[in-house]
Design an enzyme around this catalytic site. Structure first.
Site, short mmCIF file in Angstrom:
data_model
loop_
_atom_site.label_atom_id
_atom_site.label_comp_id
_atom_site.label_asym_id
_atom_site.label_seq_id
_atom_site.Cartn_x
_atom_site.Cartn_y
_atom_site.Cartn_z
N TYR A 24 97.53 -23.09 26.90
CA TYR A 24 97.65 -23.25 28.09
C TYR A 24 96.59 -24.56 28.31
CZ TYR A 24 96.56 -21.31 32.70
OH TYR A 24 96.49 -21.03 34.14
N PRO A 76 87.89 -27.40 39.65
CA PRO A 76 88.15 -25.70 38.46
C PRO A 76 89.75 -25.78 38.26
CG PRO A 76 89.60 -26.68 41.30
CD PRO A 76 88.12 -28.00 40.56
N SER A 105 85.88 -22.02 40.57
CA SER A 105 87.84 -22.14 40.46
C SER A 105 87.85 -19.97 40.93
CB SER A 105 88.42 -21.46 38.94
OG SER A 105 89.72 -20.80 39.15
N TYR A 127 92.98 -20.20 46.95
CA TYR A 127 93.59 -19.97 47.35
C TYR A 127 93.72 -18.66 48.39
CZ TYR A 127 95.37 -21.61 42.27
OH TYR A 127 94.90 -22.52 41.29
N THR A 153 92.98 -25.02 47.72
CA THR A 153 94.14 -26.03 46.89
C THR A 153 95.55 -25.64 47.81
OG1 THR A 153 92.97 -25.47 45.12
CG2 THR A 153 95.15 -25.85 44.53
N LYS A 217 93.22 -30.04 48.40
CA LYS A 217 92.91 -30.44 47.34
C LYS A 217 94.72 -29.81 46.93
CE LYS A 217 92.17 -28.96 41.69
NZ LYS A 217 93.22 -28.38 41.91
N HIS A 241 98.06 -31.51 40.49
CA HIS A 241 97.54 -29.89 39.61
C HIS A 241 97.45 -29.98 38.31
CE1 HIS A 241 96.49 -25.68 40.97
NE2 HIS A 241 96.39 -25.67 40.08
N VAL A 275 92.36 -38.28 33.89
CA VAL A 275 91.06 -39.26 33.79
C VAL A 275 90.35 -38.40 32.82
CG1 VAL A 275 88.64 -39.68 34.72
CG2 VAL A 275 90.80 -39.63 36.56
N ARG A 296 90.75 -31.54 32.34
CA ARG A 296 91.30 -31.03 31.33
C ARG A 296 89.83 -31.36 29.94
NH1 ARG A 296 96.25 -31.71 32.56
NH2 ARG A 296 97.42 -30.52 32.84
#
Ligand SMILES: Cc1cc2nc3c(=O)[nH]c(=O)nc-3n(C[C@H](O)[C@H](O)[C@H](O)COP(=O)(O)O)c2cc1C
Length: 342
Positions: A24, A76, A105, A127, A153, A217, A241, A275, A296
């Protein structure tokens, strides 16, 4: 092949996390073209350093919404408690100690109040649902818990399809690890699905409703960046994203200069996507970003809890300082324009 600690984080996460969780975190939408191209967007740039400059004392800090800090923040991400039991709290403690900002998030698994109690500076990522009024309780909780900005977002009118070889992560995690800041039963309410009709007026609504600065974003185009600023955005965040929405979306490194030009200093410009090291941070600043965000990388570091994220901030700071010195940059302003024109 680079063997720094930062470069090994992904492999370590793949080995240590349950397979559905690792998948994921790492996956992109569809064929993962945008996700896999992202790091190359930075490493393909070529820098032209300054020399014969005193780089004894350098200052890598930048200003983000009026606060001075290192040139990166935490983007997030969901499922932090599936990566480590301390989840958002570990991320927040380490990030508070590093003096930078954490974007939480809206699907976080830890309450805003508990995150805020770590002392971290934090912004809420949101959102908007079809029925905007359903977002009000979440926004109110964030304001009450001290969120300093709202990050809207805008690249997710629907969730991009991802393919999975393992059992889906949603089938193996405890639902309590997700969305704890919403009212119970939120998802079943009519109008709770993601809005398909977002527009510039939503920025105004968010700012008016919360009294907080709004960051947008998920912008890749100069014309959209201009519309965001005209609608009152305090910052535009160049992002695809992490390649998890529209596959084949252009790399953020390639889109950044156009957005920086369009915004022309009237708002801040942030960027994320691929990055992974201090040279990437320098390269993003060289292309005109005011700061970068990490998605990540901190999730991979979180496998070792707070200590892992603390080390991430330390290693990235050391790499960024080295990159500044080697490029003859004494400040983020000096780093601008170091990239050779194509
Ligand atoms: C596991 C995971 C969960 C994410 N969850 C969210 C989210 O809840 N909201 C959001 O705006 N972006 C989310 N993102 C996107 C990140 O904020 C960020 O844009 C992206 O990860 C940056 O690319 P990078 O992972 O290469 O650094 C998520 C990304 C990942 C990898």
């Amino acid at each position: 092949m680079s063997q720094t600690w930062l470069a090994q984080l992904e492999q370590q996460a793949r080995q240590r996390l349950p397979a559905p969780v690792a998948e994921y975190l790492m996956q992109g939408a569809r064929d993962s073209i945008s996700a896999s191209e992202a790091p190359g967007g930075w490493s393909q740039q070529r820098l032209v350093p300054h020399v014969l400059r005193d780089v004894t004392n350098i200052d890598v800090s930048v200003s983000m919404l009026g606060r001075s800090q290192v040139p990166w923040g935490i983007a997030p991400t969901t499922l932090q408690r599936a990566v480590h039991p301390d989840g958002e709290l570990a991320m927040a403690r380490a990030t508070a100690a590093a003096g930078t900002v954490m974007v939480v998030s809206s699907n976080a698994g830890t309450s805003f109040a508990d995150i805020a109690a770590t002392g971290v500076r934090w912004w809420l990522q949101a959102y908007l649902p079809s029925d905007r009024t359903l977002a009000a309780p979440l926004l109110a909780r964030a304001v009450e818990a001290g969120a300093e900005a709202i990050v809207l977002t805008v690249d997710t009118p629907v969730v991009g399809t991802k393919y999975s070889s393992d059992p889906l992560v949603w089938d193996v995690i405890d639902p309590k690890m997700l969305r704890v800041n919403f009212d119970p039963g939120y998802e079943d309410a009519p109008g709770a699905e993601k809005a398909l009709d977002l527009g510039p007026h939503d920025l105004d609504w968010l700012a008016g409703h919360t009294g907080l600065p709004v960051v947008v974003k998920g912008v890749l185009r100069p014309d959209d960046a201009r519309r965001c600023v005209q609608a009152g955005a305090k910052a535009v965040w160049v992002s695809n994203h992490g390649g998890r929405q529209l596959d084949r979306a252009a790399s953020t490194a390639s889109c950044l200069p156009g957005v920086v030009d369009a915004v022309g200093g009237t708002a801040e410009v942030y960027v994320d996507g691929g990055v992974r090291c201090g040279l990437d941070v320098l390269t993003a600043l060289a292309l005109g970003a005011d700061a970068v965000f990490l998605g990540r990388l901190p999730l991979y570091a979180l496998v070792d809890g707070e200590a892992g994220v603390t080390r991430l901030h330390d290693e990235l700071r050391a790499e960024t300082v080295e990159a500044f010195r080697l490029s003859g940059s004494r400040s983020a302003a000096d780093a601008r324009g170091l990239v050779r024109a194509p």
